[in-house]
Scaffold this motif. Structure first.
Motif, PDB file in Angstrom:
ATOM      1  N   CYS A  39       0.396  -4.126 -14.742  1.00 58.98           N
ATOM      2  CA  CYS A  39       0.121  -2.718 -14.422  1.00 58.98           C
ATOM      3  C   CYS A  39       1.326  -1.935 -13.919  1.00 58.98           C
ATOM      4  O   CYS A  39       1.531  -0.799 -14.303  1.00 58.98           O
ATOM      5  CB  CYS A  39      -0.950  -2.613 -13.333  1.00 58.98           C
ATOM      6  SG  CYS A  39      -2.564  -3.262 -13.753  1.00 58.98           S
ATOM      7  N   THR A  40       2.089  -2.527 -13.015  1.00 56.96           N
ATOM      8  CA  THR A  40       3.026  -1.701 -12.227  1.00 56.96           C
ATOM      9  C   THR A  40       4.402  -1.528 -12.838  1.00 56.96           C
ATOM     10  O   THR A  40       5.148  -0.645 -12.416  1.00 56.96           O
ATOM     11  CB  THR A  40       3.271  -2.314 -10.833  1.00 56.96           C
ATOM     12  OG1 THR A  40       3.935  -3.584 -11.019  1.00 56.96           O
ATOM     13  CG2 THR A  40       1.971  -2.526 -10.077  1.00 56.96           C
ATOM     14  N   GLY A  41       4.768  -2.399 -13.791  1.00 59.00           N
ATOM     15  CA  GLY A  41       6.140  -2.345 -14.281  1.00 59.00           C
ATOM     16  C   GLY A  41       7.126  -2.862 -13.256  1.00 59.00           C
ATOM     17  O   GLY A  41       8.330  -2.688 -13.400  1.00 59.00           O
ATOM     18  N   TYR A  42       6.624  -3.474 -12.194  1.00 61.09           N
ATOM     19  CA  TYR A  42       7.399  -4.191 -11.175  1.00 61.09           C
ATOM     20  C   TYR A  42       8.220  -3.315 -10.218  1.00 61.09           C
ATOM     21  O   TYR A  42       8.542  -3.739  -9.110  1.00 61.09           O
ATOM     22  CB  TYR A  42       8.336  -5.235 -11.812  1.00 61.09           C
ATOM     23  CG  TYR A  42       7.632  -6.252 -12.670  1.00 61.09           C
ATOM     24  CD1 TYR A  42       6.795  -7.213 -12.103  1.00 61.09           C
ATOM     25  CD2 TYR A  42       7.772  -6.264 -14.054  1.00 61.09           C
ATOM     26  CE1 TYR A  42       6.133  -8.160 -12.881  1.00 61.09           C
ATOM     27  CE2 TYR A  42       7.114  -7.205 -14.840  1.00 61.09           C
ATOM     28  CZ  TYR A  42       6.299  -8.151 -14.250  1.00 61.09           C
ATOM     29  OH  TYR A  42       5.657  -9.077 -15.026  1.00 61.09           O
ATOM     30  N   GLN A  43       8.571  -2.105 -10.654  1.00 59.62           N
ATOM     31  CA  GLN A  43       9.526  -1.312  -9.882  1.00 59.62           C
ATOM     32  C   GLN A  43       9.052  -1.083  -8.440  1.00 59.62           C
ATOM     33  O   GLN A  43       9.823  -1.216  -7.502  1.00 59.62           O
ATOM     34  CB  GLN A  43       9.730   0.033 -10.590  1.00 59.62           C
ATOM     35  CG  GLN A  43      11.134   0.554 -10.488  1.00 59.62           C
ATOM     36  CD  GLN A  43      11.516   1.406 -11.699  1.00 59.62           C
ATOM     37  OE1 GLN A  43      11.458   0.948 -12.845  1.00 59.62           O
ATOM     38  NE2 GLN A  43      11.885   2.639 -11.462  1.00 59.62           N
ATOM     39  N   ASN A  44       7.760  -0.745  -8.302  1.00 57.52           N
ATOM     40  CA  ASN A  44       7.250  -0.469  -6.957  1.00 57.52           C
ATOM     41  C   ASN A  44       6.977  -1.747  -6.166  1.00 57.52           C
ATOM     42  O   ASN A  44       6.891  -1.701  -4.935  1.00 57.52           O
ATOM     43  CB  ASN A  44       5.979   0.387  -7.036  1.00 57.52           C
ATOM     44  CG  ASN A  44       6.303   1.825  -7.416  1.00 57.52           C
ATOM     45  OD1 ASN A  44       7.450   2.254  -7.310  1.00 57.52           O
ATOM     46  ND2 ASN A  44       5.298   2.557  -7.865  1.00 57.52           N
ATOM     47  N   ILE A  45       6.838  -2.878  -6.842  1.00 57.04           N
ATOM     48  CA  ILE A  45       6.703  -4.144  -6.103  1.00 57.04           C
ATOM     49  C   ILE A  45       8.050  -4.486  -5.467  1.00 57.04           C
ATOM     50  O   ILE A  45       8.130  -4.864  -4.293  1.00 57.04           O
ATOM     51  CB  ILE A  45       6.211  -5.282  -7.021  1.00 57.04           C
ATOM     52  CG1 ILE A  45       4.809  -4.961  -7.565  1.00 57.04           C
ATOM     53  CG2 ILE A  45       6.209  -6.623  -6.270  1.00 57.04           C
ATOM     54  CD1 ILE A  45       4.227  -6.004  -8.493  1.00 57.04           C
TER      55      ILE A  45
ATOM     56  N   PHE B 117      -4.989  -7.537  -9.384  1.00 59.77           N
ATOM     57  CA  PHE B 117      -5.290  -8.930  -9.726  1.00 59.77           C
ATOM     58  C   PHE B 117      -4.097  -9.847  -9.454  1.00 59.77           C
ATOM     59  O   PHE B 117      -4.274 -10.988  -9.029  1.00 59.77           O
ATOM     60  CB  PHE B 117      -5.710  -9.033 -11.202  1.00 59.77           C
ATOM     61  CG  PHE B 117      -6.437 -10.301 -11.527  1.00 59.77           C
ATOM     62  CD1 PHE B 117      -7.742 -10.492 -11.105  1.00 59.77           C
ATOM     63  CD2 PHE B 117      -5.828 -11.309 -12.262  1.00 59.77           C
ATOM     64  CE1 PHE B 117      -8.423 -11.660 -11.391  1.00 59.77           C
ATOM     65  CE2 PHE B 117      -6.505 -12.479 -12.561  1.00 59.77           C
ATOM     66  CZ  PHE B 117      -7.807 -12.659 -12.132  1.00 59.77           C
TER      67      PHE B 117
ATOM     68  N   MET C 105       1.511 -12.191  -5.703  1.00 62.69           N
ATOM     69  CA  MET C 105       2.758 -11.481  -5.396  1.00 62.69           C
ATOM     70  C   MET C 105       3.032 -11.519  -3.890  1.00 62.69           C
ATOM     71  O   MET C 105       4.163 -11.732  -3.449  1.00 62.69           O
ATOM     72  CB  MET C 105       2.645 -10.006  -5.816  1.00 62.69           C
ATOM     73  CG  MET C 105       2.648  -9.773  -7.308  1.00 62.69           C
ATOM     74  SD  MET C 105       4.278 -10.065  -8.012  1.00 62.69           S
ATOM     75  CE  MET C 105       3.890  -9.795  -9.755  1.00 62.69           C
TER      76      MET C 105
ATOM     77  N   ILE D  72       0.841  -1.195   0.000  1.00 67.13           N
ATOM     78  CA  ILE D  72       0.000   0.000   0.000  1.00 67.13           C
ATOM     79  C   ILE D  72       0.880   1.251   0.000  1.00 67.13           C
ATOM     80  O   ILE D  72       0.735   2.134  -0.836  1.00 67.13           O
ATOM     81  CB  ILE D  72      -0.949   0.011   1.229  1.00 67.13           C
ATOM     82  CG1 ILE D  72      -1.955  -1.139   1.148  1.00 67.13           C
ATOM     83  CG2 ILE D  72      -1.665   1.360   1.343  1.00 67.13           C
ATOM     84  CD1 ILE D  72      -2.767  -1.337   2.428  1.00 67.13           C
ATOM     85  N   GLN D  73       1.827   1.263   0.926  1.00 66.70           N
ATOM     86  CA  GLN D  73       2.671   2.444   1.095  1.00 66.70           C
ATOM     87  C   GLN D  73       3.480   2.775  -0.161  1.00 66.70           C
ATOM     88  O   GLN D  73       3.594   3.915  -0.561  1.00 66.70           O
ATOM     89  CB  GLN D  73       3.615   2.216   2.282  1.00 66.70           C
ATOM     90  CG  GLN D  73       4.529   3.395   2.589  1.00 66.70           C
ATOM     91  CD  GLN D  73       5.750   2.946   3.379  1.00 66.70           C
ATOM     92  OE1 GLN D  73       5.632   2.258   4.390  1.00 66.70           O
ATOM     93  NE2 GLN D  73       6.921   3.326   2.900  1.00 66.70           N
TER      94      GLN D  73
ATOM     95  N   GLN E   9      -1.789  -1.949  -8.649  1.00 70.24           N
ATOM     96  CA  GLN E   9      -2.725  -1.054  -9.340  1.00 70.24           C
ATOM     97  C   GLN E   9      -4.076  -1.744  -9.477  1.00 70.24           C
ATOM     98  O   GLN E   9      -4.969  -1.523  -8.671  1.00 70.24           O
ATOM     99  CB  GLN E   9      -2.124  -0.595 -10.672  1.00 70.24           C
ATOM    100  CG  GLN E   9      -0.937   0.375 -10.437  1.00 70.24           C
ATOM    101  CD  GLN E   9      -0.311   0.886 -11.699  1.00 70.24           C
ATOM    102  OE1 GLN E   9      -0.921   0.935 -12.756  1.00 70.24           O
ATOM    103  NE2 GLN E   9       0.964   1.282 -11.612  1.00 70.24           N
ATOM    104  N   CYS E  10      -4.227  -2.645 -10.467  1.00 68.45           N
ATOM    105  CA  CYS E  10      -5.542  -3.302 -10.548  1.00 68.45           C
ATOM    106  C   CYS E  10      -5.709  -4.322  -9.431  1.00 68.45           C
ATOM    107  O   CYS E  10      -6.821  -4.647  -9.035  1.00 68.45           O
ATOM    108  CB  CYS E  10      -5.762  -3.944 -11.917  1.00 68.45           C
ATOM    109  SG  CYS E  10      -5.073  -5.594 -12.127  1.00 68.45           S
TER     110      CYS E  10
ATOM    111  N   HIS F 127       2.880   1.848  -3.276  1.00 72.24           N
ATOM    112  CA  HIS F 127       2.100   1.777  -4.515  1.00 72.24           C
ATOM    113  C   HIS F 127       2.506   0.543  -5.323  1.00 72.24           C
ATOM    114  O   HIS F 127       2.766   0.615  -6.520  1.00 72.24           O
ATOM    115  CB  HIS F 127       2.296   3.067  -5.331  1.00 72.24           C
ATOM    116  CG  HIS F 127       1.287   3.253  -6.423  1.00 72.24           C
ATOM    117  ND1 HIS F 127      -0.019   2.820  -6.347  1.00 72.24           N
ATOM    118  CD2 HIS F 127       1.396   3.839  -7.648  1.00 72.24           C
ATOM    119  CE1 HIS F 127      -0.652   3.127  -7.466  1.00 72.24           C
ATOM    120  NE2 HIS F 127       0.171   3.735  -8.272  1.00 72.24           N
TER     121      HIS F 127
END
Lengths: 711, 155
Positions: B138-144, B103, B108, B94-95, B100-101, B97
């Motif tokens: 959605c995220t492009g993985y960077q924020n994960i 799913f 993850m 959450i913190q 996004q969707c 980001h």
């Protein structure tokens, strides 16, 4: 069933199947395992017929007629048609003027390029649960839709059930990217089954069905001709497109735009005269042609002009940054009317370009490239300076089935100052709940944690056209801001009444109205909200709420400058993205964290398209690769690290100055990757390489050029 | 069709369920046991949205049979939060980001949980390789990656 584009499409094939995997029968069962068993009992005898896979063959004199059902129609959506397999011709611009400019220019570059068929492929496939209540005559459909209100209208037209008795609920959905805009045959099948059986019917696709039958994007066979003088100043642009629409014309475009907004293909540049001609044809492939994370056909338009700029730069020996600079529309020229009729709202391209070139040390990169080339290594630098058109919008220009493309917001402020707001858009992961709440919180001075945003339920939300084409912030966000301002205007009247002054004596400050020059004389928005339900000026109705249906005066035109650096292994053809620097200008930035997230995601989808996505067919029309074994979705490991940057040039006509951002990184990054890959071979005379840049295709080029010889 | 009664621990609760031997674990968890946090995305074990933890390993529940979980311990995304408190991984997603969707998020999270059990302070490279069986559109993985790092620091 009718398509959004004015054609008709089979729900279940009758007599003739038009493409592999077309739906021919439906099985309804208690669970998926029984349904799968029952499916095995369905035997279909197919008699082979001649097929057309290559759209270049569709209009041959001896081509088989693909659609006997429309053979006598002079138009299927847009006309007139010149062949049984022809769907439309769409032309715009000054043909004679363009031809004259091409004939007299110092230099003309011409290139054929294919933007291959790709699939948006959100991680959640399509699905629905249709539930018809035979007693009340009500139909409820839970559906993965980016446009639930339009679905309600379509379902009502098809079923005869009044719109007021149809409830479409699009709950949290697992991504859309343009794939979930349309109405698919299986939705109709589920609804019909529920009406007939009087029971809820669930339909969920598997991935193979999703990739094989639902809406794909692109499949544009483009020829560009760009004329310039010897200094590289553009004189004219001519574009011819052959668009493969598959077996039914069911692409999702605004009704009057069979090639979408493709004519924005003059890009960020001053192009004195231009002409575009698009022909759409039928082939024996799945129907589609949606906007995969872009506005209608804008990815194709941006790809075309950015490729042509590179090719012109190579032809004249002028650096690709320099040739773009020489042709930019200048900041003081906005609003700028393009030769194909668009009015670009605002921009400052030279500043954005300079910022990127400085950030990456462009001169240094070119020096390094020269050294690498001398050593026989392949390094490429890609550059694009693109402009998008988003927020499909003004109802005078755009409609879907006759419904203008406005967007809506309804805001209710409760007595205690908390807010319930509903919009006609639907988030597929763009965090509307955060962005819209932030807009309302800022406009009304009420805490965002007490603002609830709801979308996607047609029984409660005001009618809206949905989320695609980067519409949400440009149109839905504008509706939200205007509705909030209507609330604030009423609040001001109540505040004046409570403070016993005239409205002109009040100033707004963050969350309250203050009497000018009288410290302490003020009413907060929370106090006003309470008063709205018990103490309003005489003649005013109680309550504090507003609705806005926002019909914008123009589209918005976000833009960006992207630069990429690739290293190519000359023995394997593998393209390694060393660096990707993306500067976006989306006008006012409402929530930077969300914007960044959208850019990361868009760039990654662009990377997927550029480096591996395509839907290849054999000559009989069999789709070669309809699972994630073959269809490229980049993982954590392949995906590059993204560097982002921004400038802020607000839109002059948007209430907040915002332009929309989610699609720019997809649209802009794809030609940037091509630009980099081709650049690695530019010194050897290569001007263009078609997508996708897989290791195999790149290796073929290396091999053809004899670069893979070991000493 | 042959049915078999199986029992296993699901998020530390003992469950007993009658399944057809051909039924996939993902379908049983979602449709019989009502834990719909586990998603299904591709059917070919590429996307990882169906990832659950089985006996201390990350498994793709669309590619194993429910009967294979008999007598085992299964954890789904619903098992991450304890006493109404989100797991540090959930808080970090959450913190930072990291979704996004949403799913792909359950897969993850549950895969990241196992990764951090195996390697409590992974490098960026180790996170990327460790999660490479889970796809996101959605995220492009960077924020994960960032979120997993944040969680690792807090755990």
């Amino acid at each position: 069933m009718p398509t959004l584009a004015g054609d008709v499409q089979a729900v279940l094939a009758d007599e003739k199947v038009h493409f592999q995997y077309q739906e021919v029968a439906a099985v309804i069962a208690d669970n998926r395992y029984i349904a799968a068993d029952a499916l095995d009992l369905v035997e279909v005898e197919y008699e082979p017929l001649p097929v057309i896979v290559d759209p270049h063959r569709s209009m041959d004199a001896d081509a088989p007629i693909l659609r006997e059902d429309v053979v006598k129609k002079d138009k299927v959506g847009q006309g007139p048609r010149k062949h049984a397999n022809h769907i439309f011709t769409w032309a715009v611009g000054d043909k004679e003027g363009t031809d004259r400019a091409l004939a007299s220019a110092d230099v003309v570059v011409k290139e054929d390029m294919l933007y291959p068929r790709v699939h948006p492929s959100p991680l959640e496939t399509c699905g629905c649960v249709a539930s018809f209540d035979k007693i009340k005559g009500n139909l409820t459909v839970y559906i993965t839709s980016q446009a639930p209100h339009i679905v309600r209208t379509v379902v009502s037209i098809l079923s005869g059930v009044p719109e007021s008795k149809i409830r479409i609920i699009s709950p949290d959905i697992g991504g859309g990217f343009g794939n979930k805009v349309g109405v698919y045959p299986s939705y109709v099948t589920a609804i019909v089954a529920s009406i007939v059986l009087g029971r809820p019917i669930k339909w969920i696709e598997d991935r193979m069905e999703h990739l094989s039958t639902t809406a794909w994007a692109r499949d544009y066979h483009m020829t560009g001709e760009l004329a310039a003088d010897k200094d590289g100043k553009i004189k004219a642009l001519k574009v011819k497109v052959l668009a493969d629409h598959g077996a039914f014309n069911s692409h999702a475009q605004p009704t009057k735009w069979p090639a979408g907004l493709f004519s924005v293909c003059t890009g960020s540049y001053q192009v004195p005269v231009a002409h575009v001609n698009v022909d759409g044809v039928y082939t024996n492939k799945a129907p589609g042609g949606v906007a995969y994370r872009c506005s209608f056909r804008v990815a194709e338009a941006v790809y075309l002009i950015e490729r042509m700029m590179d090719i012109l730069s190579q032809k004249l020996g002028i650096d690709k940054a320099e040739i773009r600079s020489r042709n930019f529309i200048q900041a003081e020229q906005f609003p700028y009317k393009t030769s194909l009729g668009w009015e670009l709202d605002s921009g400052d391209y030279p500043t954005a370009l300079k910022k990127v070139l400085d950030a990456v040390d462009y001169a240094g990169l070119r020096k390094e490239q020269a050294e690498k080339r001398a050593q026989g290594e392949l390094m490429g630098i890609g550059l694009v300076t693109f402009t998008e058109i988003v927020g499909a919008e003004p109802s005078k220009a755009c409609d879907v089935l006759g419904v203008g493309m406005f967007e809506s917001a309804e805001i209710r402020v409760h007595p205690t100052g908390s807010v319930m707001a509903r919009m006609g858009t639907i988030s597929t992961g763009q965090a509307h709940e955060t962005t819209y709440a932030q807009i309302i919180a800022t406009e009304l001075g009420l805490p965002s944690e007490e603002i609830t945003i709801e979308e996607g339920d047609t029984d409660t939300a005001p009618y809206g056209l949905g989320t695609y084409g980067s519409r949400s912030t440009p149109v839905g966000g504008a509706a939200t801001a205007v509705a909030a301002r209507k609330v604030r205007a009423k609040a001001k009247k109540i505040a004046a009444h409570l403070l016993e002054v005239s409205e002109d004596d009040l100033d707004w400050e963050i969350d309250r109205f203050k009497v000018k020059g009288v410290p302490g004389q003020e009413k907060t928005m929370k106090e006003i909200a309470w008063a709205a339900y018990n103490n309003v000026p005489e003649g005013m109705e109680m309550g504090l709420e507003a609705v806005d249906y926002y019909d914008p005066p123009n589209f918005t035109y976000p833009y960006g400058v992207y630069l990429s650096v690739v290293d190519i292994d000359k023995f394997t053809g593998e393209v390694k993205v060393r660096r990707f620097y993306a500067l976006d200008d989306c006008g006012t930035r409402i929530n930077p964290m969300i914007i960044e997230g959208q850019i990361h995601g868009g760039l990654t989808e662009g990377f997927a398209v550029a480096m591996g996505q395509e839907m290849p067919f054999d000559e009989e029309g069999n789709l070669l690769g309809n699972t994630f074994m073959d269809y490229f979705i980049p993982s954590f490991v392949e995906t590059p690290q993204w560097e982002t940057d921004f400038t802020v040039t607000p839109s002059p006509h948007h209430p907040l100055g915002a332009k929309g951002v989610a699609e720019s990184p997809h649209v802009g990054s794809i030609p940037c990757f091509t630009s980099a890959v081709v650049d690695a071979f530019a010194h050897l005379g290569v001007t263009h390489m078609d997508l996708p840049h897989t290791a195999q295709k790149v290796w073929k080029k290396i091999h053809e050029l004899g670069l893979d010889k070991r000493d | 069709m042959i049915k078999k009664k199986i029992s296993f621990k699901l998020n530390e609760q003992e469950v007993e369920v009658e399944v057809e031997t051909r039924e996939l674990l993902a379908h049983v968890i979602r449709e019989q046991l009502g834990k719909t946090g586990t998603h299904i995305g591709c059917d070919t074990s590429h996307c990882g949205v169906c990832t659950v933890d089985l006996n201390g390993n990350s498994v793709k529940s669309c590619t194993i049979l429910a009967v294979q979980a008999d007598g085992g311990e299964v954890m789904t995304v619903e098992g991450l939060a304890t006493n109404g408190e989100l797991h540090p991984l959930q808080q970090a997603f959450i913190q930072d980001h990291g979704l996004q969707c949403g799913f792909c998020t359950p897969g993850m999270l549950i895969r990241s949980y196992r990764l951090l059990q195996e390697n409590p302070s992974p490098t960026e490279e180790e996170i990327r390789v460790g999660l490479s069986g889970n796809l996101c559109r959605c995220t492009g993985y960077q924020n994960i990656v960032k979120a997993v790092k944040t969680a690792a620091e807090k755990m």
